[in-house]
Design a protein around this motif. Sequence first.
Motif, PDB file in Angstrom:
ATOM      1  N   THR A  43       0.836  -1.209   0.000  1.00  0.00           N
ATOM      2  CA  THR A  43       0.000   0.000   0.000  1.00  0.00           C
ATOM      3  C   THR A  43       0.866   1.253   0.000  1.00  0.00           C
ATOM      4  O   THR A  43       0.615   2.193  -0.770  1.00  0.00           O
ATOM      5  N   ILE A  44       1.880   1.278   0.824  1.00  0.00           N
ATOM      6  CA  ILE A  44       2.785   2.436   0.885  1.00  0.00           C
ATOM      7  C   ILE A  44       3.473   2.648  -0.459  1.00  0.00           C
ATOM      8  O   ILE A  44       3.508   3.763  -0.987  1.00  0.00           O
ATOM      9  N   ARG A  45       4.024   1.578  -1.034  1.00  0.00           N
ATOM     10  CA  ARG A  45       4.736   1.692  -2.323  1.00  0.00           C
ATOM     11  C   ARG A  45       3.795   2.119  -3.452  1.00  0.00           C
ATOM     12  O   ARG A  45       4.177   2.915  -4.309  1.00  0.00           O
ATOM     13  N   ALA A  46       2.582   1.599  -3.443  1.00  0.00           N
ATOM     14  CA  ALA A  46       1.619   1.977  -4.482  1.00  0.00           C
ATOM     15  C   ALA A  46       1.259   3.456  -4.372  1.00  0.00           C
ATOM     16  O   ALA A  46       1.165   4.161  -5.387  1.00  0.00           O
ATOM     17  N   ARG A  47       1.073   3.933  -3.160  1.00  0.00           N
ATOM     18  CA  ARG A  47       0.761   5.363  -2.983  1.00  0.00           C
ATOM     19  C   ARG A  47       1.932   6.225  -3.424  1.00  0.00           C
ATOM     20  O   ARG A  47       1.744   7.265  -4.054  1.00  0.00           O
ATOM     21  N   GLN A  48       3.151   5.800  -3.085  1.00  0.00           N
ATOM     22  CA  GLN A  48       4.335   6.550  -3.519  1.00  0.00           C
ATOM     23  C   GLN A  48       4.442   6.583  -5.039  1.00  0.00           C
ATOM     24  O   GLN A  48       4.837   7.589  -5.619  1.00  0.00           O
ATOM     25  N   ALA A  49       4.100   5.473  -5.684  1.00  0.00           N
ATOM     26  CA  ALA A  49       4.193   5.374  -7.143  1.00  0.00           C
ATOM     27  C   ALA A  49       2.930   5.902  -7.829  1.00  0.00           C
ATOM     28  O   ALA A  49       2.870   5.943  -9.051  1.00  0.00           O
TER      29      ALA A  49
END
Length: 166
Positions: A43-49
């Motif tokens: 979830t964190i990586r998807a939001r960052q990307a």
Amino acid sequence: MKLYRGSHVEVRNPKILTVARIGDFGNGFYTTTSLEQARRWATIRARQARTPNGIVTVFEAPDSLFENPELNIRSFQKADVKWLDFVMANRKDTAFEHKFDLVRGPVADDRVYICLNALENGTADRATVLRQLKTFVLADQILFHTAKSLLFLEYADTEVVPCSRQ
């Protein structure tokens, strides 16, 4: 044993990431035994990307992985002084190198990062940080640090983790 990696992309063929110093244990390929932790990372990586979904890639590794005499393994059972010194060396010393194939131990979550940052900037001492770390229940992380270690990791599945926009 099942291992999970949370990201914004599927990873069928793991690689040792060395472009920049990353993670508590240095460069490499990070996994966890906790599906929930991997979902949080996804979830964190998807939001960052800025992608709509995160991806948890599931891997299989031998149950005896951490007893393998072919691998140089460092295991931290808890966030203690040895773990703290190792993590801080990876964070602060750009010349720090270790020769472990695998490193396993607690993952520094947001609360722990606050403690580590306080230690780094001098607003907390080691004794205070270690006292605070004892109160945290932390998920684990497993770093595959060498190409040799990746030979024991096999792709198994992928899970899509929808991310709500906030």
